[in-house]
Design a protein around this motif. Structure first.
Motif, short mmCIF file in Angstrom:
data_model
loop_
_atom_site.label_atom_id
_atom_site.label_comp_id
_atom_site.label_asym_id
_atom_site.label_seq_id
_atom_site.Cartn_x
_atom_site.Cartn_y
_atom_site.Cartn_z
N UNK A 228 0.96 -1.15 -0.01
CA UNK A 228 0.00 0.16 -0.02
C UNK A 228 1.03 1.29 0.07
N UNK A 229 1.02 1.76 -1.17
CA UNK A 229 2.04 2.87 -1.29
C UNK A 229 1.07 4.36 -0.90
N UNK A 230 2.02 5.17 -0.44
CA UNK A 230 1.62 6.45 -0.12
C UNK A 230 0.59 7.08 -1.15
N UNK A 231 -0.56 7.86 -0.87
CA UNK A 231 -1.40 8.61 -1.84
C UNK A 231 -0.77 9.35 -2.61
N UNK A 232 -1.06 9.39 -3.99
CA UNK A 232 -0.66 10.39 -5.05
C UNK A 232 -1.12 11.97 -4.66
N UNK A 233 -0.86 12.84 -5.62
CA UNK A 233 -1.31 14.12 -5.29
C UNK A 233 -2.84 14.00 -5.24
N UNK A 234 -3.47 13.25 -6.08
CA UNK A 234 -4.90 13.20 -6.00
C UNK A 234 -5.46 12.42 -4.91
N UNK A 235 -4.93 11.95 -4.23
CA UNK A 235 -5.13 11.36 -2.88
C UNK A 235 -5.83 9.97 -3.19
N UNK A 236 -5.30 9.49 -4.52
CA UNK A 236 -5.73 7.87 -4.95
C UNK A 236 -4.59 7.16 -4.16
N UNK A 237 -5.42 5.82 -3.59
CA UNK A 237 -4.81 4.80 -2.75
C UNK A 237 -4.07 4.09 -3.90
N UNK A 238 -3.06 3.51 -3.44
CA UNK A 238 -2.28 2.43 -4.60
C UNK A 238 -1.85 1.47 -4.04
N UNK A 239 -2.47 0.20 -4.24
CA UNK A 239 -1.88 -0.95 -3.68
C UNK A 239 -1.34 -1.70 -5.05
N UNK A 240 -0.02 -2.14 -4.88
CA UNK A 240 0.60 -2.56 -6.17
C UNK A 240 1.31 -4.02 -5.44
N UNK A 241 1.29 -5.12 -6.48
CA UNK A 241 1.95 -6.31 -6.12
C UNK A 241 3.08 -6.14 -6.91
N UNK A 242 4.10 -6.22 -5.84
CA UNK A 242 5.70 -6.06 -6.31
C UNK A 242 6.36 -7.57 -5.81
N UNK A 243 7.44 -7.46 -6.51
CA UNK A 243 8.56 -8.62 -6.13
C UNK A 243 9.43 -7.81 -5.29
N UNK A 244 10.12 -8.81 -4.54
CA UNK A 244 11.30 -8.35 -3.68
C UNK A 244 12.05 -7.41 -4.23
N UNK A 245 12.59 -7.56 -5.27
CA UNK A 245 13.62 -6.74 -6.05
C UNK A 245 13.13 -5.24 -6.45
N UNK A 246 11.70 -5.24 -6.22
CA UNK A 246 11.45 -3.81 -6.53
C UNK A 246 11.07 -2.77 -5.44
N UNK A 247 11.28 -3.39 -4.38
CA UNK A 247 11.46 -2.39 -2.99
C UNK A 247 12.44 -2.77 -2.42
N UNK A 248 12.98 -1.91 -1.40
CA UNK A 248 13.59 -2.02 -0.39
C UNK A 248 13.17 -1.49 1.08
N UNK A 249 13.71 -1.87 2.24
CA UNK A 249 13.09 -1.25 3.24
C UNK A 249 13.42 0.09 3.28
N UNK A 250 12.34 0.95 3.88
CA UNK A 250 12.67 2.21 3.82
C UNK A 250 13.85 2.81 4.45
#
Length: 67
Positions: free
Chosen positions: A39-61
């Motif tokens: 669940x990524x932070x909302x964009x500037x239009x406040x649209x919520x974005x849940x995206x399916x990802x693989x471990x290679x596409x993200x890192x710990x914040x």
């Protein structure tokens, strides 16, 4: 890297649905194949974005802040 539910993550590259590299999100579902829903932070239009990802596409914040 192994992620856990509710880990804070950051996209390491641009993803579908307008998620840009560096955007923060929270892991909300884990799957047996290693993929996850984030669940990524909302964009500037406040649209919520849940995206399916693989471990290679993200890192710990925390890692994103020190890189």
């Amino acid at each position: 890297m192994t992620f856990k539910l509710f880990d804070a993550v950051a996209a390491v590259a641009d993803l579908p649905h307008g998620v840009r590299a560096g955007v923060l999100g929270t892991v909300i579902e884990l799957y047996a194949d290693g993929s996850m829903d984030v669940d990524f932070e909302p964009d500037q239009d406040e649209n919520l974005r849940v995206v399916a990802v693989t471990p290679e596409q993200v890192c710990l914040a925390q890692q994103a802040q020190t890189a």
